[in-house]
Design a protein around this motif. Structure first.
Motif, PDB file in Angstrom:
ATOM      1  N   GLY A  13     -86.907 -65.702 -20.449  1.00  0.00           N
ATOM      2  CA  GLY A  13     -85.753 -65.356 -19.629  1.00  0.00           C
ATOM      3  C   GLY A  13     -85.564 -63.859 -19.707  1.00  0.00           C
ATOM      4  N   THR A  14     -84.642 -63.413 -20.564  1.00  0.00           N
ATOM      5  CA  THR A  14     -84.391 -61.972 -20.693  1.00  0.00           C
ATOM      6  C   THR A  14     -85.115 -61.419 -21.922  1.00  0.00           C
ATOM      7  N   GLY A  15     -85.104 -60.087 -22.032  1.00  0.00           N
ATOM      8  CA  GLY A  15     -85.725 -59.424 -23.178  1.00  0.00           C
ATOM      9  C   GLY A  15     -85.149 -59.919 -24.493  1.00  0.00           C
ATOM     10  N   VAL A 127     -80.591 -66.024 -32.124  1.00  0.00           N
ATOM     11  CA  VAL A 127     -80.197 -64.638 -32.391  1.00  0.00           C
ATOM     12  C   VAL A 127     -78.703 -64.397 -32.181  1.00  0.00           C
ATOM     13  N   ASN A 128     -78.093 -65.164 -31.291  1.00  0.00           N
ATOM     14  CA  ASN A 128     -76.694 -64.884 -30.973  1.00  0.00           C
ATOM     15  C   ASN A 128     -75.745 -65.450 -32.016  1.00  0.00           C
ATOM     16  N   VAL A 129     -74.630 -64.805 -32.212  1.00  0.00           N
ATOM     17  CA  VAL A 129     -73.627 -65.341 -33.132  1.00  0.00           C
ATOM     18  C   VAL A 129     -73.154 -66.710 -32.627  1.00  0.00           C
ATOM     19  N   LEU A 169     -87.485 -58.112 -35.799  1.00  0.00           N
ATOM     20  CA  LEU A 169     -87.447 -56.869 -35.012  1.00  0.00           C
ATOM     21  C   LEU A 169     -88.852 -56.305 -34.891  1.00  0.00           C
ATOM     22  N   ARG A 170     -89.082 -55.611 -33.797  1.00  0.00           N
ATOM     23  CA  ARG A 170     -90.364 -54.914 -33.663  1.00  0.00           C
ATOM     24  C   ARG A 170     -90.550 -53.988 -34.860  1.00  0.00           C
ATOM     25  N   ARG A 171     -91.783 -53.919 -35.363  1.00  0.00           N
ATOM     26  CA  ARG A 171     -92.057 -53.082 -36.542  1.00  0.00           C
ATOM     27  C   ARG A 171     -91.662 -51.631 -36.313  1.00  0.00           C
ATOM     28  N   GLY A 203     -78.859 -52.966 -22.182  1.00  0.00           N
ATOM     29  CA  GLY A 203     -79.641 -54.165 -22.497  1.00  0.00           C
ATOM     30  C   GLY A 203     -80.877 -54.246 -21.631  1.00  0.00           C
ATOM     31  N   SER A 204     -81.572 -55.378 -21.706  1.00  0.00           N
ATOM     32  CA  SER A 204     -82.882 -55.439 -21.060  1.00  0.00           C
ATOM     33  C   SER A 204     -82.788 -55.370 -19.537  1.00  0.00           C
ATOM     34  N   SER A 205     -81.663 -55.724 -18.940  1.00  0.00           N
ATOM     35  CA  SER A 205     -81.548 -55.623 -17.477  1.00  0.00           C
ATOM     36  C   SER A 205     -80.688 -54.451 -17.033  1.00  0.00           C
ATOM     37  N   TYR A 254     -86.446 -47.801 -17.603  1.00  0.00           N
ATOM     38  CA  TYR A 254     -86.650 -48.722 -18.731  1.00  0.00           C
ATOM     39  C   TYR A 254     -87.383 -47.940 -19.796  1.00  0.00           C
ATOM     40  N   LEU A 255     -87.151 -48.284 -21.032  1.00  0.00           N
ATOM     41  CA  LEU A 255     -87.807 -47.562 -22.115  1.00  0.00           C
ATOM     42  C   LEU A 255     -88.526 -48.567 -23.011  1.00  0.00           C
ATOM     43  N   SER A 256     -89.839 -48.563 -22.959  1.00  0.00           N
ATOM     44  CA  SER A 256     -90.574 -49.516 -23.803  1.00  0.00           C
ATOM     45  C   SER A 256     -90.495 -49.125 -25.267  1.00  0.00           C
ATOM     46  N   GLY A 273     -75.758 -57.445 -26.505  1.00  0.00           N
ATOM     47  CA  GLY A 273     -76.864 -58.398 -26.628  1.00  0.00           C
ATOM     48  C   GLY A 273     -77.273 -58.481 -28.095  1.00  0.00           C
ATOM     49  N   ALA A 274     -77.675 -59.677 -28.516  1.00  0.00           N
ATOM     50  CA  ALA A 274     -77.921 -59.893 -29.947  1.00  0.00           C
ATOM     51  C   ALA A 274     -79.028 -59.010 -30.502  1.00  0.00           C
ATOM     52  N   MET A 275     -80.075 -58.791 -29.704  1.00  0.00           N
ATOM     53  CA  MET A 275     -81.174 -57.957 -30.206  1.00  0.00           C
ATOM     54  C   MET A 275     -80.723 -56.516 -30.372  1.00  0.00           C
ATOM     55  N   THR A 276     -79.975 -56.052 -29.412  1.00  0.00           N
ATOM     56  CA  THR A 276     -79.475 -54.681 -29.510  1.00  0.00           C
ATOM     57  C   THR A 276     -78.600 -54.536 -30.750  1.00  0.00           C
ATOM     58  N   VAL A 277     -77.698 -55.478 -30.955  1.00  0.00           N
ATOM     59  CA  VAL A 277     -76.839 -55.421 -32.144  1.00  0.00           C
ATOM     60  C   VAL A 277     -77.703 -55.422 -33.407  1.00  0.00           C
ATOM     61  N   ALA A 278     -78.692 -56.315 -33.434  1.00  0.00           N
ATOM     62  CA  ALA A 278     -79.539 -56.416 -34.636  1.00  0.00           C
ATOM     63  C   ALA A 278     -80.308 -55.112 -34.875  1.00  0.00           C
ATOM     64  N   GLU A 279     -80.794 -54.515 -33.788  1.00  0.00           N
ATOM     65  CA  GLU A 279     -81.605 -53.301 -33.944  1.00  0.00           C
ATOM     66  C   GLU A 279     -80.759 -52.112 -34.402  1.00  0.00           C
ATOM     67  N   VAL A 280     -79.651 -51.879 -33.718  1.00  0.00           N
ATOM     68  CA  VAL A 280     -78.874 -50.685 -34.080  1.00  0.00           C
ATOM     69  C   VAL A 280     -78.252 -50.852 -35.465  1.00  0.00           C
ATOM     70  N   GLN A 297     -68.088 -64.994 -23.641  1.00  0.00           N
ATOM     71  CA  GLN A 297     -67.783 -63.950 -24.632  1.00  0.00           C
ATOM     72  C   GLN A 297     -68.859 -63.805 -25.704  1.00  0.00           C
ATOM     73  N   GLU A 298     -70.068 -64.264 -25.354  1.00  0.00           N
ATOM     74  CA  GLU A 298     -71.163 -64.254 -26.336  1.00  0.00           C
ATOM     75  C   GLU A 298     -71.367 -62.860 -26.938  1.00  0.00           C
ATOM     76  N   GLN A 299     -71.389 -61.846 -26.068  1.00  0.00           N
ATOM     77  CA  GLN A 299     -71.714 -60.508 -26.572  1.00  0.00           C
ATOM     78  C   GLN A 299     -70.575 -59.931 -27.410  1.00  0.00           C
ATOM     79  N   ARG A 300     -69.355 -60.268 -27.048  1.00  0.00           N
ATOM     80  CA  ARG A 300     -68.224 -59.805 -27.848  1.00  0.00           C
ATOM     81  C   ARG A 300     -68.339 -60.381 -29.271  1.00  0.00           C
TER      82      ARG A 300
HETATM   83  C1  UD1 Z   1     -76.204 -60.732 -19.858  1.00  0.00           C
HETATM   84  C2  UD1 Z   1     -76.768 -61.615 -20.894  1.00  0.00           C
HETATM   85  O1  UD1 Z   1     -76.667 -62.832 -20.830  1.00  0.00           O
HETATM   86  N1  UD1 Z   1     -77.381 -61.010 -21.908  1.00  0.00           N
HETATM   87  C3  UD1 Z   1     -77.983 -61.744 -23.020  1.00  0.00           C
HETATM   88  C4  UD1 Z   1     -79.407 -61.272 -23.199  1.00  0.00           C
HETATM   89  O2  UD1 Z   1     -79.297 -59.859 -23.338  1.00  0.00           O
HETATM   90  P1  UD1 Z   1     -80.495 -58.838 -23.222  1.00  0.00           P
HETATM   91  O3  UD1 Z   1     -81.702 -59.442 -22.637  1.00  0.00           O
HETATM   92  O4  UD1 Z   1     -79.933 -57.597 -22.627  1.00  0.00           O
HETATM   93  O5  UD1 Z   1     -80.825 -58.693 -24.726  1.00  0.00           O
HETATM   94  P2  UD1 Z   1     -80.505 -57.844 -25.988  1.00  0.00           P
HETATM   95  O6  UD1 Z   1     -79.526 -56.769 -25.826  1.00  0.00           O
HETATM   96  O7  UD1 Z   1     -80.273 -58.847 -27.054  1.00  0.00           O
HETATM   97  O8  UD1 Z   1     -81.943 -57.216 -26.236  1.00  0.00           O
HETATM   98  C5  UD1 Z   1     -82.497 -56.281 -25.392  1.00  0.00           C
HETATM   99  C6  UD1 Z   1     -83.857 -55.979 -25.932  1.00  0.00           C
HETATM  100  O9  UD1 Z   1     -84.536 -55.210 -24.977  1.00  0.00           O
HETATM  101  C7  UD1 Z   1     -84.972 -54.003 -25.558  1.00  0.00           C
HETATM  102  N2  UD1 Z   1     -84.943 -52.990 -24.532  1.00  0.00           N
HETATM  103  C8  UD1 Z   1     -83.827 -52.815 -23.758  1.00  0.00           C
HETATM  104  C9  UD1 Z   1     -83.807 -51.825 -22.800  1.00  0.00           C
HETATM  105  C10 UD1 Z   1     -84.950 -50.995 -22.649  1.00  0.00           C
HETATM  106  O10 UD1 Z   1     -84.997 -50.088 -21.828  1.00  0.00           O
HETATM  107  N3  UD1 Z   1     -86.016 -51.209 -23.454  1.00  0.00           N
HETATM  108  C11 UD1 Z   1     -86.050 -52.179 -24.391  1.00  0.00           C
HETATM  109  O11 UD1 Z   1     -87.037 -52.329 -25.096  1.00  0.00           O
HETATM  110  C12 UD1 Z   1     -84.027 -53.736 -26.699  1.00  0.00           C
HETATM  111  O12 UD1 Z   1     -84.621 -52.897 -27.655  1.00  0.00           O
HETATM  112  C13 UD1 Z   1     -83.797 -55.150 -27.208  1.00  0.00           C
HETATM  113  O13 UD1 Z   1     -84.839 -55.549 -28.058  1.00  0.00           O
HETATM  114  O14 UD1 Z   1     -79.995 -61.906 -24.334  1.00  0.00           O
HETATM  115  C14 UD1 Z   1     -79.311 -61.692 -25.562  1.00  0.00           C
HETATM  116  C15 UD1 Z   1     -80.068 -62.441 -26.647  1.00  0.00           C
HETATM  117  O15 UD1 Z   1     -80.060 -63.808 -26.397  1.00  0.00           O
HETATM  118  C16 UD1 Z   1     -77.868 -62.147 -25.470  1.00  0.00           C
HETATM  119  O16 UD1 Z   1     -77.198 -61.810 -26.673  1.00  0.00           O
HETATM  120  C17 UD1 Z   1     -77.212 -61.459 -24.299  1.00  0.00           C
HETATM  121  O17 UD1 Z   1     -75.870 -61.904 -24.173  1.00  0.00           O
END
Ligand code: UD1
Length: 368
Positions: A13-15, A127-129, A169-171, A203-205, A254-256, A273-280, A297-300
């Protein structure tokens, strides 16, 4: 227990669902270069962009709409779900998987169903709370549930027996020393070494409301010597940024190499997003969170614990205006002591070893 021979990983689905899967695949391969890794995805998710370049085998199974409720009766579910489950089962049989590990998202449910029918080991990682629907469904079929963060006492009976392993997390991120890489990262983006940097990612989108608010604050931030590194999101219309700014304002679709963005930054502005929270949190980067206001309110709920621990600030999407940003970011980013304290608090909440901890959990599940 010997090494794993073949593992099926499901998540898409999403990143946010794909990156933990990839980080976990890398960890398995690091330990055992001979392990066969097969990923399950659906035709349209971001897994198709993200997984093949990393050299992992991605198999597509048909997409279908996830039920909204966890309490649905599986026997009466749409035939499409069973079609997808049969497709997942075919892959599991073909690669003779020892275990199925699912990371949530709609591709996981068919994998969970197929593993359950085969009475084979399966592990769920959330990953999500607050757990998502796919994983909540999966939890009906296994007790092997690993989570990224401690869950909140008020919530989720389903997670009572879950084990907290952290988030894979990515190494490049887990091993990041952001102070050591700072100058090189800034040079990479054409940012100045001597002025503070705000790193923005929705986030990823991407996130349109964040993009609009930051672009609206661009002039005032620049006038106060704040540089901006702004990832707009590849699936988002880019918003125009004033061109005559006195300090760099760098935009990217986008930033890989997210680690370079994190390393360049003094302060981050992000969704929850859970990954972003985990990474930062893992790298101790002070962050202003603007949770996506929908999706239960998942992200909150993802961001709140790290904010309560002192690792950042939280603002409602509706409150995020250029004026709010100017009056919050400018004094904060010029206050190294406050940033340092926030970063330390975030770092104490985060962890860098989620991939290893999940691997140990999976090995135990297979041995049971
Ligand atoms: C709108 C929505 O439903 N978002 C969900 C989606 O968020 P979303 O897909 O945005 O996921 P996260 O914020 O959790 O993770 C984004 C990931 O993409 C990476 N990244 C992002 C931007 C970029 O330019 N390059 C890059 O590599 C980040 O480093 C991170 O690893 O999945 C998460 C994990 O299930 C959920 O917590 C979010 O609620």
């Amino acid at each position: 227990m010997g090494p794993l021979r073949s593992v099926v990983l499901a998540g898409g689905g999403t990143g946010g669902h794909v990156y933990p899967l990839l980080a976990f695949a890398d960890c398995l391969r690091r330990h055992d270069p001979g392990v066969r890794i097969t990923c399950l995805g659906t035709p349209r998710g971001m897994e198709n962009d993200l997984i093949p370049p990393q050299g992992y085998d991605l198999r597509q199974i048909p997409a279908y709409q996830l039920p909204r409720s966890v309490n649905m009766n599986l026997v009466r579910t749409p035939g499409r779900m069973w079609t997808a489950a049969r497709a997942a089962g075919k892959v599991i049989d073909e690669v003779q998987a020892d275990v199925v590990v699912g990371f949530g998202g709609y591709v996981s449910v068919p994998a969970y169903l197929a593993a359950w029918r085969r009475e084979m080991p399966m592990v769920i990682h959330e990953v999500n709370v607050p757990p998502g629907v796919a994983n909540k469904l999966g939890m009906k079929f296994t007790k092997n549930v690993a989570v990224g963060f401690p869950h909140q006492p008020s919530q989720a009976e389903s997670l009572r027996d879950a084990t907290v392993v952290g988030v894979p997390l990515r190494r490049t991120i887990a091993a990041l020393d952001r102070y050591a890489l700072r100058d090189a990262a800034r040079a990479h983006f054409g940012l100045r070494p001597d002025l503070p940097v705000l790193f923005v990612s929705g986030g990823s989108s991407g996130a349109r409301s964040i993009n609009l608010a930051v672009s609206g604050a661009a002039k005032e931030l620049a006038r106060n010597g704040v540089q901006v590194l702004h990832v707009m999101g590849a699936r988002n219309e880019p918003v125009p940024i004033p061109t005559d700014l006195p300090v760099p304002y760098v935009t990217l679709p986008y930033l890989s190499e997210m680690e370079l963005g994190y390393a360049a930054a003094d302060l981050m502005l992000a969704r929850g997003g859970a990954m972003t929270v985990a990474e930062v949190a893992a790298i101790g980067l002070p962050t202003i969170y603007v949770p996506y206001p929908h999706s239960n309110q998942e992200q909150r709920r993802n961001a709140l614990p790290v904010v309560e621990a002192g690792g950042g600030l939280l603002v409602d999407d509706a409150e995020l205006t250029p004026a709010w940003l100017e009056r919050t970011v400018i004094p904060l980013i010029r206050d190294p002591q406050r940033l340092y304290a926030m970063g330390a608090a975030a770092g104490a909440y985060g962890r860098r070893d989620g991939d290893e901890a999940l691997r140990s959990f999976v090995m135990q599940a297979v041995a049971r």
